[in-house]
Design a protein around this motif. Structure first.
Motif, PDB file in Angstrom:
ATOM      1  N   LYS A 103       0.782  -1.492  -0.054  1.00  0.00           N
ATOM      2  CA  LYS A 103       0.039   0.132  -0.171  1.00  0.00           C
ATOM      3  C   LYS A 103       0.428   0.689  -0.083  1.00  0.00           C
ATOM      4  CE  LYS A 103      -3.717   2.345   2.755  1.00  0.00           C
ATOM      5  NZ  LYS A 103      -4.763   1.774   1.629  1.00  0.00           N
ATOM      6  N   GLY A 104       0.805   2.449  -0.764  1.00  0.00           N
ATOM      7  CA  GLY A 104       1.617   3.011  -0.749  1.00  0.00           C
ATOM      8  C   GLY A 104       2.900   3.174  -1.972  1.00  0.00           C
ATOM      9  N   LYS A 105       3.209   1.663  -2.834  1.00  0.00           N
ATOM     10  CA  LYS A 105       4.576   1.568  -2.812  1.00  0.00           C
ATOM     11  C   LYS A 105       4.439   2.080  -4.270  1.00  0.00           C
ATOM     12  CE  LYS A 105       6.593   1.263   0.633  1.00  0.00           C
ATOM     13  NZ  LYS A 105       8.072   2.545   1.213  1.00  0.00           N
ATOM     14  N   CYS A 106       3.045   2.278  -4.553  1.00  0.00           N
ATOM     15  CA  CYS A 106       2.559   1.541  -6.490  1.00  0.00           C
ATOM     16  C   CYS A 106       3.103   2.919  -7.493  1.00  0.00           C
ATOM     17  CB  CYS A 106       1.120   1.251  -6.740  1.00  0.00           C
ATOM     18  SG  CYS A 106       0.525   1.305  -8.957  1.00  0.00           S
ATOM     19  N   TYR A 107       3.020   4.032  -6.769  1.00  0.00           N
ATOM     20  CA  TYR A 107       3.366   5.088  -7.520  1.00  0.00           C
ATOM     21  C   TYR A 107       4.112   6.183  -6.637  1.00  0.00           C
ATOM     22  CZ  TYR A 107      -1.900   6.496  -5.371  1.00  0.00           C
ATOM     23  OH  TYR A 107      -2.459   6.460  -5.181  1.00  0.00           O
ATOM     24  N   ASN A 108       4.689   7.408  -7.198  1.00  0.00           N
ATOM     25  CA  ASN A 108       5.080   8.658  -6.236  1.00  0.00           C
ATOM     26  C   ASN A 108       4.461   9.323  -5.679  1.00  0.00           C
ATOM     27  OD1 ASN A 108       5.844  10.781  -4.933  1.00  0.00           O
ATOM     28  ND2 ASN A 108       8.053  10.408  -6.912  1.00  0.00           N
ATOM     29  N   THR A 109       3.793   9.511  -4.669  1.00  0.00           N
ATOM     30  CA  THR A 109       2.551  10.432  -3.396  1.00  0.00           C
ATOM     31  C   THR A 109       2.982  10.957  -4.265  1.00  0.00           C
ATOM     32  OG1 THR A 109       3.591   9.727  -1.442  1.00  0.00           O
ATOM     33  CG2 THR A 109       2.145   8.430  -2.436  1.00  0.00           C
ATOM     34  N   GLU A 110       4.286  12.292  -4.363  1.00  0.00           N
ATOM     35  CA  GLU A 110       4.045  13.801  -4.515  1.00  0.00           C
ATOM     36  C   GLU A 110       3.869  13.775  -6.077  1.00  0.00           C
ATOM     37  OE1 GLU A 110       8.321  14.707  -3.452  1.00  0.00           O
ATOM     38  OE2 GLU A 110       8.612  13.556  -1.764  1.00  0.00           O
ATOM     39  N   VAL A 111       3.748  12.285  -6.717  1.00  0.00           N
ATOM     40  CA  VAL A 111       3.165  13.026  -8.289  1.00  0.00           C
ATOM     41  C   VAL A 111       1.836  12.243  -8.151  1.00  0.00           C
ATOM     42  CG1 VAL A 111       3.733  12.242 -10.818  1.00  0.00           C
ATOM     43  CG2 VAL A 111       5.770  12.110  -9.262  1.00  0.00           C
ATOM     44  N   TYR A 112       1.350  11.823  -7.008  1.00  0.00           N
ATOM     45  CA  TYR A 112       0.244  11.340  -7.740  1.00  0.00           C
ATOM     46  C   TYR A 112      -1.136  11.168  -5.823  1.00  0.00           C
ATOM     47  CZ  TYR A 112       0.145  10.528 -12.769  1.00  0.00           C
ATOM     48  OH  TYR A 112       0.711   9.928 -13.786  1.00  0.00           O
ATOM     49  N   LYS A 113      -1.434  11.910  -5.556  1.00  0.00           N
ATOM     50  CA  LYS A 113      -2.453  12.977  -4.604  1.00  0.00           C
ATOM     51  C   LYS A 113      -2.882  10.983  -4.609  1.00  0.00           C
ATOM     52  CE  LYS A 113       0.014  15.840  -4.012  1.00  0.00           C
ATOM     53  NZ  LYS A 113       1.539  15.778  -3.484  1.00  0.00           N
ATOM     54  N   ASN A 114      -3.777  10.420  -4.953  1.00  0.00           N
ATOM     55  CA  ASN A 114      -4.236   9.387  -5.491  1.00  0.00           C
ATOM     56  C   ASN A 114      -4.390   8.272  -6.010  1.00  0.00           C
ATOM     57  OD1 ASN A 114      -6.576  10.608  -7.242  1.00  0.00           O
ATOM     58  ND2 ASN A 114      -6.256  12.183  -5.231  1.00  0.00           N
ATOM     59  N   ASP A 115      -4.907   7.482  -5.882  1.00  0.00           N
ATOM     60  CA  ASP A 115      -5.298   6.439  -6.898  1.00  0.00           C
ATOM     61  C   ASP A 115      -5.942   6.634  -7.620  1.00  0.00           C
ATOM     62  OD1 ASP A 115      -4.723   3.990  -5.301  1.00  0.00           O
ATOM     63  OD2 ASP A 115      -5.929   3.494  -4.067  1.00  0.00           O
ATOM     64  N   GLU A 116      -7.324   7.638  -8.341  1.00  0.00           N
ATOM     65  CA  GLU A 116      -7.549   8.448  -8.852  1.00  0.00           C
ATOM     66  C   GLU A 116      -7.123   8.453 -10.006  1.00  0.00           C
ATOM     67  OE1 GLU A 116     -12.433  10.791  -9.790  1.00  0.00           O
ATOM     68  OE2 GLU A 116     -11.025  10.457  -7.932  1.00  0.00           O
ATOM     69  N   ALA A 117      -6.109   9.722  -9.387  1.00  0.00           N
ATOM     70  CA  ALA A 117      -5.404  10.294  -9.940  1.00  0.00           C
ATOM     71  C   ALA A 117      -4.474   9.989 -10.998  1.00  0.00           C
ATOM     72  CB  ALA A 117      -4.447  11.479  -9.744  1.00  0.00           C
ATOM     73  N   PHE A 118      -3.946   8.277 -10.608  1.00  0.00           N
ATOM     74  CA  PHE A 118      -3.227   7.622 -11.101  1.00  0.00           C
ATOM     75  C   PHE A 118      -3.531   7.074 -12.156  1.00  0.00           C
ATOM     76  CE2 PHE A 118      -1.827   3.189 -10.568  1.00  0.00           C
ATOM     77  CZ  PHE A 118      -0.560   2.860 -11.237  1.00  0.00           C
ATOM     78  N   PHE A 119      -4.978   6.069 -11.630  1.00  0.00           N
ATOM     79  CA  PHE A 119      -5.626   5.004 -12.721  1.00  0.00           C
ATOM     80  C   PHE A 119      -5.987   6.103 -13.941  1.00  0.00           C
ATOM     81  CE2 PHE A 119      -6.050   1.826  -9.978  1.00  0.00           C
ATOM     82  CZ  PHE A 119      -4.750   1.287 -10.181  1.00  0.00           C
ATOM     83  N   ASN A 120      -6.092   7.935 -13.557  1.00  0.00           N
ATOM     84  CA  ASN A 120      -7.020   7.803 -15.102  1.00  0.00           C
ATOM     85  C   ASN A 120      -6.146   8.599 -15.814  1.00  0.00           C
ATOM     86  OD1 ASN A 120      -9.498   8.757 -13.772  1.00  0.00           O
ATOM     87  ND2 ASN A 120      -8.766  10.567 -12.823  1.00  0.00           N
ATOM     88  N   ASP A 121      -4.642   9.053 -15.543  1.00  0.00           N
ATOM     89  CA  ASP A 121      -3.367   8.781 -16.239  1.00  0.00           C
ATOM     90  C   ASP A 121      -2.829   7.838 -17.221  1.00  0.00           C
ATOM     91  OD1 ASP A 121      -3.521  11.387 -15.974  1.00  0.00           O
ATOM     92  OD2 ASP A 121      -1.687  11.663 -15.237  1.00  0.00           O
ATOM     93  N   LEU A 122      -3.068   6.481 -15.944  1.00  0.00           N
ATOM     94  CA  LEU A 122      -2.843   5.067 -16.596  1.00  0.00           C
ATOM     95  C   LEU A 122      -3.747   4.891 -18.312  1.00  0.00           C
ATOM     96  CD1 LEU A 122      -1.048   2.554 -16.420  1.00  0.00           C
ATOM     97  CD2 LEU A 122      -1.645   1.696 -14.446  1.00  0.00           C
ATOM     98  N   ALA A 123      -5.262   5.232 -17.722  1.00  0.00           N
ATOM     99  CA  ALA A 123      -5.903   4.588 -18.703  1.00  0.00           C
ATOM    100  C   ALA A 123      -5.526   5.249 -19.952  1.00  0.00           C
ATOM    101  CB  ALA A 123      -7.497   4.777 -17.977  1.00  0.00           C
TER     102      ALA A 123
END
Length: 397
Positions: free
Chosen positions: A163-183
Motif C-alpha cells: 500500500k502506497g508503493k505503486c506510485y510516487n505520492t508526490e506525483v499522484y495524490k490518490n489512486d484516482e489520479a494515477f489510474f486516470n493517467d494510466l487509462a
C-alpha cells in the motif's frame, strides 16, 4: 462480423509452451551476454514457427505464444513514461498480504519484477507495437483479423505492491489520479495497435478473481483496504482503459486464478461473489473464465451475463497433460448454456451463439509450462477444444 461477435467458438488464451532456446536467449540477455537485438531475432524465429504450427493445426486465434516477452505482464508498464522497472522486487515493496506474493515467498522464490510509477505517466512510444508486428508479419494481411494480442491489466502492480508503493505520492495524490493517467496511456496504445491492423485484443487479469477469495479479501482488509471500493476502482480502471475503442476492435477479458501447477494457484472461490457487478459493469465484448476444476465453482454466476456479451468457458486445463473427456465437456457447456439462457430469458440455442470454449489459461503464462506438458500434448488439448466446438457449433469457426 461486428466487434461484439464472438470471434471463435474454439479459442485459446495466448501463451504456448516456450522453446528452450527462447528461454536460454532470455537468460543470456538478462545477464548481458547477448544484445536486445539478438534476443529479438530469437523471439522472431520462435514466433514464426509457432504461428505456422497453429496454422497447420487449424488453431485459432493465432497468437505469438507470448514468446515476445519474458512474462505475460512484462514489457508494457515499464515502457511508459513515468515507470521504472525493479527486478527482483524487495519484499518491503511487495504486498505480503496478497495471495500471489505470499505464495512466492512461502515457496522460497523471488518476486521477479515490478514496474513502479516514479513520475507522471506519459505515452511517448508504443510499448507493444514491435511485439504486435512480430506476430502480424508471420501471416498474410487477410489473416491479421484472425490474430489475437494480449496485454496486462491496469491494476496488476497496484494490487501486488505494498500500500502506497505503486506510485510516487508526490506525483499522484490518490489512486484516482494515477489510474486516470494510466487509462489514458492504454487508450492511446489500443488506438496505435488498431491503426496497425490489430482487431482482437485480450486483457489478462489475475487480479479480479482474488475478490472471490475470502482469504485474499481478509489480507487486503488487514492492510487497511476497503475491498468494495477497491473492486469498484479496478472495474472503472478497466472500463476507462477500453473506452472509445474503435468500433471494429473486439476486446476480451481473461480472468486468471494462477497457473503454476496442479497444486499451486492463487485464488479459489465461486465467481458468485463478484458476478453481478462484474458482468453488468464491465464493457468488454467477451469474458474468458476459468472452469477447469471445482475451485472456480459452478456455472450459476453466468445467469448475470448480459445478452449482448459473450463468455468463453475454460473447461480444458493447461495444468495437467491428461486429456479431458469430450462428452463431459459438451454436457458442461450445455449446462452453462441453460443457466445463461434462463438468466437472459432466451432459448438455449440462442444463448449458445454467445458461448465458446478454450483451455482455462495459457500453457506457459510465466514462461514455464506445467509438468509433463509437451508440444504434442498441448496441441492435443487444442484439438480437443476444436473437436468439441465443431460438434457443438458445426456452422461456426
Amino acid at each position: 462480423m461486428s466487434a461484439s461477435t464472438l470471434p471463435f467458438h474454439a479459442d485459446h488464451i495466448g501463451s504456448l509452451i516456450r522453446p528452450e532456446y527462447v528461454a536460454e536467449a532470455q537468460e543470456k540477455a538478462d545477464a548481458g551476454k547477448i544484445s536486445a537485438a539478438e534476443l529479438r531475432d530469437t523471439q522472431k524465429k520462435a514466433i514464426a514457427h509457432v504461428v505456422k504450427q497453429q496454422q497447420d493445426h487449424g488453431v485459432r486465434a493465432l497468437c505469438s505464444g507470448e514468446f515476445d516477452r519474458k512474462y505475460y505482464f512484462s514489457g508494457f508498464f515499464e515502457k511508459l513514461d513515468g515507470f521504472e522497472e525493479v527486478s527482483p522486487v524487495p519484499w518491503d515493496l511487495a504486498r505480503l498480504s496478497a495471495a500471489p506474493i505470499a505464495a512466492l515467498k512461502k515457496a522460497g522464490k523471488q518476486y521477479p519484477m515490478a514496474a513502479i510509477c516514479t513520475g507522471k505517466i506519459g505515452y511517448s512510444q508504443s510499448p507493444y507495437l514491435d511485439n504486435w508486428k512480430l506476430l502480424r508479419e508471420c501471416v498474410p494481411k487477410e489473416q491479421w483479423g484472425e490474430c489475437k494480442f494480449t496485454m496486462p491489466p491496469p491494476c496488476y502492480f497496484h494490487l501486488r505492491l505494498a500500500k502506497g508503493k505503486c506510485y510516487n505520492t508526490e506525483v499522484y495524490k490518490n489512486d484516482e489520479a494515477f489510474f486516470n493517467d494510466l487509462a489514458a496511456a492504454y487508450r492511446k496504445e489500443i488506438r496505435t495497435l488498431h491503426g496497425e491492423g490489430l482487431r482482437n485484443l485480450q486483457i489478462d487479469d489475475p487480479t479480479l478473481a482474488y475478490f472471490c477469495s475470502d482469504d485474499m479479501l481478509k489480507g487486503l482488509r488487514d492492510d487497511g483496504e476497503d475491498t468494495d471500493k477497491m473492486f469498484e476502482m479496478y472495474l472503472k480502471a478497466h472500463n476507462d482503459c477500453i473506452a472509445d475503442r474503435p468500433q471494429d476492435m473486439h476486446v476480451g477479458l481473461h480472468i486468471c486464478r494462477g497457473n503454476f501447477s496442479k497444486s499451486m494457484h492463487f485464488s479459489e472461490g465461486s465467481y458468485e461473489a463478484i458476478a453481478e457487478q462484474f458482468f453488468k459493469t464491465l464493457n468488454y465484448d467477451t469474458f474468458y473464465l476459468e472452469y477447469d476444476n471445482p475451485r472456480s465453482g459452478g456455472f450459476e454466476p453466468l445467469r448475470f451475463l448480459p445478452k449482448h456479451k459473450n463468455v468463453v468457458l475454460g473447461v480444458v486445463t493447461t495444468k495437467d497433460p491428461q486429456l479431458e473427456d469430450a462428452e463431459l465437456i459438451k454436457s458442461r457447456v450445455k449446462q452453462a448454456a441453460e443457466i445463461i439462457a434462463k438468466g437472459q430469458g432466451r432459448s438455449v440455442e440462442d444463448a449458445m451463439q454467445n458461448i465458446g470454449i478454450s483451455p482455462q489459461c495459457g500453457f506457459a503464462s510465466v514462461a514455464v509450462g506445467a509438468e509433463g506438458m509437451t508440444d504434442e500434448k498441448m496441441f492435443a488439448k487444442l484439438k480437443l477444444v476444436q473437436d468439441v466446438a465443431h460438434e457443438l457449433w458445426p456452422d461456426r469457426p
